[in-house]
Design an enzyme around this catalytic site. Structure first.
Site, PDB file in Angstrom:
ATOM      1  N   HIS A 220      30.397  28.568  20.523  1.00 56.20           N
ATOM      2  CA  HIS A 220      29.206  27.655  20.683  1.00 56.20           C
ATOM      3  C   HIS A 220      28.016  28.249  19.869  1.00 56.20           C
ATOM      4  CE1 HIS A 220      26.610  24.985  22.676  1.00 56.20           C
ATOM      5  NE2 HIS A 220      26.468  25.284  23.835  1.00 56.20           N
ATOM      6  N   HIS A 267      33.125  19.113  14.938  1.00 51.93           N
ATOM      7  CA  HIS A 267      32.211  19.089  16.044  1.00 51.93           C
ATOM      8  C   HIS A 267      33.159  18.533  17.030  1.00 51.93           C
ATOM      9  CE1 HIS A 267      29.130  18.001  18.849  1.00 51.93           C
ATOM     10  NE2 HIS A 267      28.352  19.246  18.253  1.00 51.93           N
ATOM     11  N   ASP A 322      25.543  24.904  11.898  1.00 44.91           N
ATOM     12  CA  ASP A 322      25.898  26.191  11.667  1.00 44.91           C
ATOM     13  C   ASP A 322      26.179  26.543  10.105  1.00 44.91           C
ATOM     14  OD1 ASP A 322      25.470  26.789  14.476  1.00 44.91           O
ATOM     15  OD2 ASP A 322      27.546  26.127  14.747  1.00 44.91           O
TER      16      ASP A 322
END
Ligand code: MLT
Length: 384
Positions: A220, A267, A322
């Site tokens: 996460h 994702h 990210d």
């Protein structure tokens, strides 16, 4: 709403796609990405963080008077309970900064909780920049600067952090970073955890602390830290030639063949490139176009997407938020990856606390949602 049949193949799959409630703040559309209050994140990314917080709280953007009043309200609430910095100095330095952040939240809860979810949500939003900046500075063994909330929400954060960096550039990045990470629908792990704990009527600070420990895991929020580690490794393997597309393709092919993780992609919900990543890549072009890790991240985005698109097994071959965030933070002066999840947490406490207020005080005509209690099917031994 389309009915979702809960069949056995849906069990032990992380409740993917199973609706659990309503989220009044944000939505993640698989094909369009994140929106807050009906506005796509791209339209909001350059706005002042406090305006976007107002949108999440009130489900509409503020006019001039409303934003001026809201700034005053946050300023009025901005003094933290005494003793936080001394408390942080007692924590073990070997502890990960996210554990410090969680401890700091518990400290604020033990010293400053009102017990009213709405009040605690607003106080927490006002306190978050100072808490996060102090966690990072004290963990680094440096002295944080005295808070100056009148400077602005992220301006105060950068000021307290007191980094050895170009403050203008870092502030520009942090304002966008903050807005992008505020909220991500109601079902991401940290938000879901925070609401689950609050459903047992734990107070705001305990619930948010639990949420932040959900965020701390590498699948996460800590993915931003791990992803920059990966980009640095790629940069080394490419012998500093971040633009080497053929070399990047060879590395990714080998990793894929060896079943090694390719960080920064995919994702649970999205089936297009994460628009938060697109915003960050554009910002990187403005803030740090020549930075070696940023260039490597750009090549990873281009080559990795093309490569993963050739694999039928990959349902989402696109970069996520990210992929870019770590390279930008590094280029703008925050060189230590272990602090990146705290920055995510500083932002995400906003969305989670607002969603907790909704579930506790507004949902079901004001009654609030009941304690979470899903059913698990017994699969142990049967006797007698
Ligand atoms: C997030 O921002 O929370 C992550 O993208 C993870 C998620 O949405 O599940």
């Amino acid at each position: 709403m389309e009915p979702v049949a809960i069949t056995e193949d849906k069990l032990e799959t992380g409740l993917r796609g199973v609706p659990a409630g309503y989220c009044p703040t944000s939505e993640v559309d698989p094909d369009k990405g994140l929106s807050y209050g009906g506005y796509f994140i791209r339209e909001l990314a350059q706005r002042e963080p406090v305006e976007v917080i107002y949108l999440l709280l009130h489900r509409q953007l503020p006019n001039k008077t409303e934003i001026a009043d809201f700034r005053k309200e946050l300023l009025r609430r901005s003094t933290l309970p005494a003793g936080l910095e001394d408390y942080l100095r007692t924590l073990p330095r070997q502890g990960h900064p996210m554990k410090w952040f969680a401890s700091g939240l518990l400290y604020l809860g033990m010293t400053g909780c009102t017990g009213n979810y709405r009040e605690d949500c607003l106080n927490l939003i006002a306190w978050a920049p100072e808490l996060a900046a102090k966690v990072i500075a004290v963990h680094q063994g440096r002295a944080p600067a005295p808070a100056r909330p009148e400077l602005g929400y992220m301006e105060n954060f950068v000021h307290i952090l007191n980094p050895d960096a170009d403050r203008g550039r870092l502030t520009r990045l942090m304002r966008v970073f903050d807005v992008l990470h505020f909220d991500h629908d109601g079902g991401n792990l940290s938000t879901f955890t925070g609401k689950a704990v609050a459903s047992g009527l734990e107070d705001m600070y305990g619930s948010i602390t639990a949420a932040m420990l959900g965020l701390a895991g590498p699948r996460h929020g800590m993915a931003n830290q791990e992803c920059l580690d990966f980009i640095m490794k790629l940069h080394e393997e490419l012998k500093g030639r971040g633009d080497d597309e053929a070399g990047m393709r060879r590395i990714l092919e080998t990793r894929y063949a060896n079943k090694d993780l390719i960080y920064g992609f995919g994702h649970a919900v999205l089936r297009v490139e994460d628009p938060r990543a697109a915003v960050l890549f554009e910002l990187g072009e403005e803030l740090c176009p020549a930075d070696p890790y940023f260039r490597t991240a750009q090549t990873l985005r281009k080559v990795g997407t093309a490569f993963l698109k050739t694999k039928d097994k990959i349902s989402d071959p696109y970069v996520n938020v990210d992929a870019a965030s770590g390279a930008l933070l590094h280029a703008c002066g925050l060189k230590e990856q272990r602090y990146y999840t705290v920055l995510f947490g500083l932002s995400r406490v906003v969305g989670i606390s607002i969603q907790i207020v909704y579930e506790r005080l507004e949902a079901r005509g004001g009654k609030g949602t009941p304690i979470m209690r899903p059913r698990y099917l017994y699969s142990g031994p049967v006797r007698g």
